[in-house]
Design a protein around this motif. Structure first.
Motif, PDB file in Angstrom:
ATOM      1  N   PHE A   3       1.861 -18.993 -26.400  1.00 38.03           N
ATOM      2  CA  PHE A   3       2.821 -19.621 -26.044  1.00 38.03           C
ATOM      3  C   PHE A   3       2.690 -21.143 -25.612  1.00 38.03           C
ATOM      4  N   HIS A   8       8.073 -22.836 -23.835  1.00 41.03           N
ATOM      5  CA  HIS A   8       8.430 -21.313 -23.655  1.00 41.03           C
ATOM      6  C   HIS A   8       9.167 -21.346 -22.267  1.00 41.03           C
ATOM      7  N   HIS A  82       6.667 -22.889 -31.939  1.00 42.55           N
ATOM      8  CA  HIS A  82       7.127 -21.833 -31.044  1.00 42.55           C
ATOM      9  C   HIS A  82       7.919 -20.819 -31.801  1.00 42.55           C
ATOM     10  N   THR A  85       5.360 -18.905 -33.853  1.00 48.73           N
ATOM     11  CA  THR A  85       4.515 -17.874 -32.989  1.00 48.73           C
ATOM     12  C   THR A  85       5.343 -16.557 -32.897  1.00 48.73           C
ATOM     13  N   LEU A  86       6.712 -16.866 -32.466  1.00 46.08           N
ATOM     14  CA  LEU A  86       7.531 -15.839 -32.267  1.00 46.08           C
ATOM     15  C   LEU A  86       7.804 -14.925 -33.594  1.00 46.08           C
ATOM     16  N   GLU A  87       7.719 -15.437 -34.596  1.00 44.30           N
ATOM     17  CA  GLU A  87       8.060 -14.862 -35.850  1.00 44.30           C
ATOM     18  C   GLU A  87       6.629 -13.948 -36.310  1.00 44.30           C
TER      19      GLU A  87
END
Length: 95
Positions: A3, A8, A82, A85-87
């Motif tokens: 992250f 983040h 970001h 990245t979370l997905e």
């Protein structure tokens, strides 16, 4: 998977999210919406401005000073990266 610490950090993530969803927002609106102190908000906005993620506009409205903020293209790109990245992380959990 790593992250971006700029995005983040929890308070900055709230700021990024609010500005991304709502566009230009005043200092007072951000402070109220996020429920954070003036000093805390100012500190995080300065960090974001130093990283070229937010633009600051100062003007007078009805003879009162008003400061507002908007994400820059770089800020939008970092926020979108970001979220991606979370997905990706979530998709990996579902497999």
């Amino acid at each position: 998977m790593e992250f971006d610490k700029l995005v983040h950090q929890p308070t900055r993530l709230q700021i990024f999210t609010h500005l991304y969803a709502n566009g230009e927002t005043t200092f007072t609106e951000l402070k109220t919406e996020l429920g954070i102190t003036e000093g805390n908000l100012a500190s995080h906005i300065q960090t974001m401005e130093d990283a070229d993620c937010v633009t600051v506009t100062k003007q007078f409205v009805d003879r009162n000073p008003q400061t507002s903020y908007r994400l820059t293209s770089r800020g939008e790109e970092l926020f979108e990266a970001h979220i991606q990245t979370l997905e990706t992380l979530i998709d990996g959990l579902e497999e």
